[in-house]
Design a protein around this motif. Structure first.
Motif, PDB file in Angstrom:
ATOM      1  N   ILE A  82      82.988  75.563   3.499  1.00  0.00           N
ATOM      2  CA  ILE A  82      82.088  74.607   4.238  1.00  0.00           C
ATOM      3  C   ILE A  82      80.833  74.864   3.577  1.00  0.00           C
ATOM      4  CG2 ILE A  82      83.437  75.098   6.270  1.00  0.00           C
ATOM      5  CD1 ILE A  82      81.146  77.180   6.961  1.00  0.00           C
ATOM      6  N   ARG A  83      79.796  73.767   3.795  1.00  0.00           N
ATOM      7  CA  ARG A  83      78.517  73.732   3.565  1.00  0.00           C
ATOM      8  C   ARG A  83      77.515  73.277   4.720  1.00  0.00           C
ATOM      9  NH1 ARG A  83      76.890  68.292   2.714  1.00  0.00           N
ATOM     10  NH2 ARG A  83      78.797  66.900   2.235  1.00  0.00           N
ATOM     11  N   ALA A  84      76.354  74.020   4.688  1.00  0.00           N
ATOM     12  CA  ALA A  84      75.640  73.483   6.041  1.00  0.00           C
ATOM     13  C   ALA A  84      75.029  72.239   5.690  1.00  0.00           C
ATOM     14  CB  ALA A  84      74.404  74.642   5.789  1.00  0.00           C
ATOM     15  N   THR A  85      74.839  71.250   6.549  1.00  0.00           N
ATOM     16  CA  THR A  85      74.272  69.817   6.453  1.00  0.00           C
ATOM     17  C   THR A  85      72.735  70.033   6.952  1.00  0.00           C
ATOM     18  OG1 THR A  85      74.964  69.344   8.520  1.00  0.00           O
ATOM     19  CG2 THR A  85      76.412  68.841   6.725  1.00  0.00           C
ATOM     20  N   GLY A  86      72.206  70.802   7.424  1.00  0.00           N
ATOM     21  CA  GLY A  86      70.858  70.933   7.945  1.00  0.00           C
ATOM     22  C   GLY A  86      69.821  71.649   7.117  1.00  0.00           C
ATOM     23  N   ALA A  87      70.610  72.413   5.936  1.00  0.00           N
ATOM     24  CA  ALA A  87      69.973  73.272   5.029  1.00  0.00           C
ATOM     25  C   ALA A  87      69.682  72.547   3.924  1.00  0.00           C
ATOM     26  CB  ALA A  87      70.714  74.420   4.987  1.00  0.00           C
ATOM     27  N   PRO A  88      68.638  72.976   3.035  1.00  0.00           N
ATOM     28  CA  PRO A  88      68.679  72.321   1.511  1.00  0.00           C
ATOM     29  C   PRO A  88      69.927  72.813   0.762  1.00  0.00           C
ATOM     30  CG  PRO A  88      66.797  73.961   2.263  1.00  0.00           C
ATOM     31  CD  PRO A  88      67.798  74.094   3.345  1.00  0.00           C
ATOM     32  N   LEU A 106      74.525  76.445  10.246  1.00  0.00           N
ATOM     33  CA  LEU A 106      76.013  76.723  10.563  1.00  0.00           C
ATOM     34  C   LEU A 106      76.192  77.199  12.138  1.00  0.00           C
ATOM     35  CD1 LEU A 106      77.025  79.006   7.635  1.00  0.00           C
ATOM     36  CD2 LEU A 106      77.687  76.502   7.966  1.00  0.00           C
ATOM     37  N   GLN A 107      75.242  78.070  12.775  1.00  0.00           N
ATOM     38  CA  GLN A 107      75.409  78.443  14.113  1.00  0.00           C
ATOM     39  C   GLN A 107      74.850  77.167  15.244  1.00  0.00           C
ATOM     40  OE1 GLN A 107      76.438  80.957  15.475  1.00  0.00           O
ATOM     41  NE2 GLN A 107      76.858  81.641  13.453  1.00  0.00           N
ATOM     42  N   ALA A 108      74.338  76.263  14.468  1.00  0.00           N
ATOM     43  CA  ALA A 108      73.938  75.034  15.484  1.00  0.00           C
ATOM     44  C   ALA A 108      75.245  73.863  15.069  1.00  0.00           C
ATOM     45  CB  ALA A 108      72.672  74.318  14.824  1.00  0.00           C
ATOM     46  N   GLY A 109      76.190  74.385  14.504  1.00  0.00           N
ATOM     47  CA  GLY A 109      77.077  73.435  14.176  1.00  0.00           C
ATOM     48  C   GLY A 109      76.860  72.204  13.177  1.00  0.00           C
TER      49      GLY A 109
END
Length: 132
Positions: A82-88, A106-109
Motif C-alpha cells: 500500500i502507499r499513503a496518498t496524503g503524504a509526500p 494511513l490512519q485517515a484512510g
C-alpha cells in the motif's frame, strides 16, 4: 438478488485469494465467468463478512468504499503493498522527514493499494478454468 450459485462462486474465489494479494471486483467476476463486477460487490456487501473481503478492491486501487479504516490492519498484517496518498512521495526529502505524516495518512484512510504488486496475476490457478 444474486442467485445462490453466484454467491457461492464469488465467496469461493474470495476464500482462495492468498494473504497479501488482492483481486478487483472485475477480476473475481472474470474468475467465475461473469462480467458483473457490481454483482460481485453486492455479494460481498451482503455475505462477505465470512471471507477476507478486504482482498477484493475496486480497479482504482482504493480500499473497499467506506471500509478503509477496517481494512488497513488486515493489509498491514498481511504485508499487502500500500502507499499513503496524503503524504509526500517516497524518496523525497519531505517524505524522509515525516514518517508521522505517512502514519496519519494511513490512519485517515488516505491510501491506495499498489495494484502492480498486490494484484493476483491472471496466471494464478484461480483463473484456471476461464479462457483468458
Amino acid at each position: 438478488m444474486p442467485s445462490a450459485e453466484f454467491v457461492e462462486a464469488v465467496l469461493g474465489v474470495v476464500e482462495r485469494i492468498p494473504g497479501g494479494r488482492v483481486m478487483t471486483y472485475g477480476d473475481v467476476g472474470i474468475a467465475i465467468g461473469s462480467e458483473a463486477p457490481r454483482a460481485v460487490g453486492r455479494v460481498l456487501a451482503l455475505y462477505g463478512h465470512s471471507v477476507a473481503w478486504w482482498r477484493v478492491v475496486p480497479a482504482s486501487g482504493n480500499p473497499p468504499q467506506g471500509h478503509a479504516t477496517l481494512a488497513l490492519p488486515h493489509y498491514l498484517a498481511e504485508g499487502t503493498p500500500i502507499r499513503a496518498t496524503g503524504a509526500p512521495r517516497a524518496g523525497t526529502a519531505a517524505a524522509a522527514a515525516s514518517h508521522e505524516t505517512v502514519a496519519r495518512s494511513l490512519q485517515a484512510g488516505e491510501y491506495r493499494l499498489v495494484l502492480s504488486a498486490a494484484r493476483l496475476p491472471y496466471t494464478h490457478e484461480i483463473y484456471g478454468e476461464v479462457a483468458l
